[in-house]
Design an enzyme around this catalytic site. Structure first.
Site, mmCIF file in Angstrom:
data_model
loop_
_atom_site.group_PDB
_atom_site.id
_atom_site.type_symbol
_atom_site.label_atom_id
_atom_site.label_comp_id
_atom_site.label_asym_id
_atom_site.label_seq_id
_atom_site.Cartn_x
_atom_site.Cartn_y
_atom_site.Cartn_z
ATOM 1 N N ALA A 10 30.829 5.698 -43.606
ATOM 2 C CA ALA A 10 31.518 7.091 -44.119
ATOM 3 C C ALA A 10 31.455 8.554 -43.396
ATOM 4 C CB ALA A 10 30.951 7.293 -45.697
ATOM 5 N N THR A 99 36.847 -2.247 -38.139
ATOM 6 C CA THR A 99 36.023 -1.945 -36.784
ATOM 7 C C THR A 99 36.383 -3.189 -36.008
ATOM 8 O OG1 THR A 99 34.336 -1.666 -38.385
ATOM 9 C CG2 THR A 99 33.677 -2.193 -36.132
ATOM 10 N N ALA A 124 42.364 -5.753 -39.945
ATOM 11 C CA ALA A 124 43.392 -5.577 -39.098
ATOM 12 C C ALA A 124 42.853 -4.439 -37.761
ATOM 13 C CB ALA A 124 44.363 -4.721 -39.636
ATOM 14 N N PRO A 125 43.167 -4.884 -36.478
ATOM 15 C CA PRO A 125 42.654 -4.121 -35.427
ATOM 16 C C PRO A 125 43.522 -3.009 -35.467
ATOM 17 C CG PRO A 125 43.938 -6.146 -34.743
ATOM 18 C CD PRO A 125 43.755 -6.204 -36.169
ATOM 19 N N PHE A 127 45.671 -0.382 -38.496
ATOM 20 C CA PHE A 127 46.222 -0.333 -39.783
ATOM 21 C C PHE A 127 47.262 0.407 -39.752
ATOM 22 C CE2 PHE A 127 42.074 -1.953 -41.257
ATOM 23 C CZ PHE A 127 42.483 -2.955 -42.236
ATOM 24 N N HIS A 154 43.105 5.384 -25.621
ATOM 25 C CA HIS A 154 42.266 5.689 -26.634
ATOM 26 C C HIS A 154 41.484 7.132 -26.198
ATOM 27 C CE1 HIS A 154 43.572 1.887 -28.567
ATOM 28 N NE2 HIS A 154 43.053 2.530 -29.665
ATOM 29 N N LYS A 158 35.515 5.824 -27.964
ATOM 30 C CA LYS A 158 35.590 4.439 -28.398
ATOM 31 C C LYS A 158 34.820 3.525 -27.574
ATOM 32 C CE LYS A 158 39.328 0.929 -28.930
ATOM 33 N NZ LYS A 158 38.904 0.230 -30.324
ATOM 34 N N THR A 165 43.717 -3.952 -30.855
ATOM 35 C CA THR A 165 45.328 -3.780 -30.833
ATOM 36 C C THR A 165 45.693 -4.551 -29.604
ATOM 37 O OG1 THR A 165 45.093 -1.878 -32.069
ATOM 38 C CG2 THR A 165 47.253 -2.538 -31.013
HETATM 39 P P1 NAP Z 1 32.863 6.738 -35.382
HETATM 40 O O1 NAP Z 1 33.378 8.118 -35.333
HETATM 41 O O2 NAP Z 1 31.765 6.579 -34.260
HETATM 42 O O3 NAP Z 1 32.143 6.250 -36.622
HETATM 43 C C1 NAP Z 1 31.314 5.056 -36.945
HETATM 44 C C2 NAP Z 1 30.400 5.530 -38.051
HETATM 45 O O4 NAP Z 1 29.624 4.152 -38.431
HETATM 46 C C3 NAP Z 1 29.398 6.532 -37.352
HETATM 47 O O5 NAP Z 1 29.151 7.371 -38.218
HETATM 48 C C4 NAP Z 1 28.180 5.608 -37.219
HETATM 49 O O6 NAP Z 1 26.908 6.186 -37.401
HETATM 50 C C5 NAP Z 1 28.316 4.545 -38.460
HETATM 51 N N1 NAP Z 1 27.461 3.383 -38.450
HETATM 52 C C6 NAP Z 1 26.961 2.729 -37.515
HETATM 53 N N2 NAP Z 1 26.198 1.800 -37.727
HETATM 54 C C7 NAP Z 1 26.207 1.844 -38.981
HETATM 55 C C8 NAP Z 1 26.089 0.998 -40.375
HETATM 56 N N3 NAP Z 1 25.069 -0.227 -39.820
HETATM 57 N N4 NAP Z 1 26.402 1.163 -41.528
HETATM 58 C C9 NAP Z 1 27.004 2.121 -41.814
HETATM 59 N N5 NAP Z 1 27.594 2.878 -40.811
HETATM 60 C C10 NAP Z 1 27.149 2.917 -39.464
HETATM 61 O O7 NAP Z 1 34.092 5.578 -34.755
HETATM 62 P P2 NAP Z 1 35.608 5.671 -35.731
HETATM 63 O O8 NAP Z 1 36.535 6.369 -34.653
HETATM 64 O O9 NAP Z 1 35.558 5.993 -36.861
HETATM 65 O O10 NAP Z 1 35.810 4.138 -35.525
HETATM 66 C C11 NAP Z 1 35.019 3.232 -36.100
HETATM 67 C C12 NAP Z 1 35.702 1.736 -35.771
HETATM 68 O O11 NAP Z 1 37.119 1.577 -36.365
HETATM 69 C C13 NAP Z 1 35.809 1.623 -34.372
HETATM 70 O O12 NAP Z 1 35.420 0.111 -33.945
HETATM 71 C C14 NAP Z 1 37.269 1.728 -33.982
HETATM 72 O O13 NAP Z 1 37.536 0.773 -32.857
HETATM 73 C C15 NAP Z 1 37.960 1.269 -35.199
HETATM 74 N N6 NAP Z 1 39.364 1.439 -35.489
HETATM 75 C C16 NAP Z 1 40.030 0.698 -36.100
HETATM 76 C C17 NAP Z 1 41.294 1.185 -36.442
HETATM 77 C C18 NAP Z 1 42.028 0.175 -37.243
HETATM 78 O O14 NAP Z 1 43.585 0.528 -37.584
HETATM 79 N N7 NAP Z 1 41.645 -0.698 -37.487
HETATM 80 C C19 NAP Z 1 41.783 2.715 -36.212
HETATM 81 C C20 NAP Z 1 40.927 3.499 -35.713
HETATM 82 C C21 NAP Z 1 39.648 3.021 -35.312
HETATM 83 P P3 NAP Z 1 26.241 6.726 -35.914
HETATM 84 O O15 NAP Z 1 27.001 7.624 -35.300
HETATM 85 O O16 NAP Z 1 24.888 7.006 -36.203
HETATM 86 O O17 NAP Z 1 26.454 5.474 -35.222
#
Ligand code: NAP
Length: 267
Positions: A10, A99, A124-125, A127, A154, A158, A165
């Site tokens: 979150a 994720t 979904a890799p 969305f 990206h 990342k 994707t």
């Molecule tokens: P981000 O800003 O690094 O956010 C990830 C968050 O998860 C961080 O706040 C992290 O905390 C937290 N976290 C780490 N371990 C955790 C746990 N065990 N339980 C709960 N929270 C935890 O990354 P993001 O850009 O939001 O991207 C997150 C993921 O979504 C990536 O894998 C990315 O590739 C993917 N993504 C997917 C889509 C899609 O459409 N499918 C789109 C965009 C991104 P810390 O900072 O303390 O580690």
């Protein structure tokens, strides 16, 4: 009855966007949140919505003990997501996760456990609807234009490369036309990695730069011509209609459904 959602990750870029989207959806309610680094904070304040009275737990397991929920949405890290999904399934909850970076064996295990528990999981890799169309158009075009390379671009935080994707695109092309690995006779990499990685016989090149969000080009080549199919996510809000659709649909599926296109195009 509103769909009660726990958001895992979150405090992250996507997690905050999901909190805003869930709070803005009339048929959903934010039941809980998890993010170790932000534990003890308020999910609404993290998302810029003001105090919502929804505390951030240090783990998905803790969030599940604190709040009753229908669904857990996970956008965390490749290292954390598998355990989070398993915790949610063990607690009898359905899961939507975006994720990326999980391996095929982890996805198979998620499918196996979800089926054993008669629960649905949607992953979904990507969305974003435009990205789903880009992948579909690329798979269609690759049936007629044999040479294909994928360039994904990206933001510089990342963690996984290539992107989920890009992997999914290579798999969709492979499904559409079978394996066609195109070798260039006598090709030599002067610097290792110059020709990118390879999945299902298709070259994938990963670019990481500050300022980018999520972008992909599929370049197809044929005699005397190229065709470029490109999608750009300019803002993380681009992923939210797909995430909300998956939260609504996950009640209707069993096992792992992989890819937003399965919700959009399958009968
Ligand atoms: P981000 O800003 O690094 O956010 C990830 C968050 O998860 C961080 O706040 C992290 O905390 C937290 N976290 C780490 N371990 C955790 C746990 N065990 N339980 C709960 N929270 C935890 O990354 P993001 O850009 O939001 O991207 C997150 C993921 O979504 C990536 O894998 C990315 O590739 C993917 N993504 C997917 C889509 C899609 O459409 N499918 C789109 C965009 C991104 P810390 O900072 O303390 O580690």
């Amino acid at each position: 009855m509103k769909i009660r959602v726990i958001v895992s990750g979150a405090g992250g870029k996507m997690g905050r966007e999901v909190v805003r989207a869930v709070c803005g959806a009339e048929d959903m309610e934010l039941a809980g949140a998890a993010d170790p680094q932000h534990a003890g904070g308020d999910a609404g304040i993290l998302a810029g919505l003001g105090e919502l009275g929804v505390p951030v737990a240090s783990s998905v397991k803790e969030a599940l003990t604190k709040a009753d929920a229908d669904c857990v949405v996970d956008f965390t890290t490749p290292a954390a997501a598998f355990g989070n999904v398993m915790e949610a399934l063990e607690a009898g909850k359905r899961v939507v996760f975006g994720t990326t970076g999980l391996g095929e064996s982890e996805l198979s295990e998620i499918d196996r456990v979800a089926r054993a528990k008669d629960l649905g999981v949607i992953h979904a890799p990507n969305f974003a609807i435009g990205a789903v169309l880009m992948m579909r158009f690329a798979a269609e075009a690759a049936r007629f234009m044999e040479h294909v390379e994928i360039i994904e671009l990206h933001h510089d935080q990342k963690k996984d490369a290539p992107s989920g994707t890009a992997i999914k695109t290579a798999e969709m092309i492979w499904e559409a036309r079978g394996e066609k690995k195109l070798e260039i006779p006598g090709e030599m990499e002067v610097i290792s990695g110059s020709r990118g990685g390879e999945h299902r016989g298709i070259r994938i090149h990963s670019v990481r730069l500050p300022g980018l969000v999520a972008h992909q080009e599929v370049i197809l080549g044929h005699v005397g011509q190229t065709l470029t199919i490109r999608h750009d996510s300019l803002d993380r809000s681009s992923f939210m209609p797909g995430v909300l659709l998956a939260i609504r649909k996950v009640r209707e599926v069993t096992g792992l459904v992989y890819g937003l296109e399965r919700l959009l195009f399958d009968a």
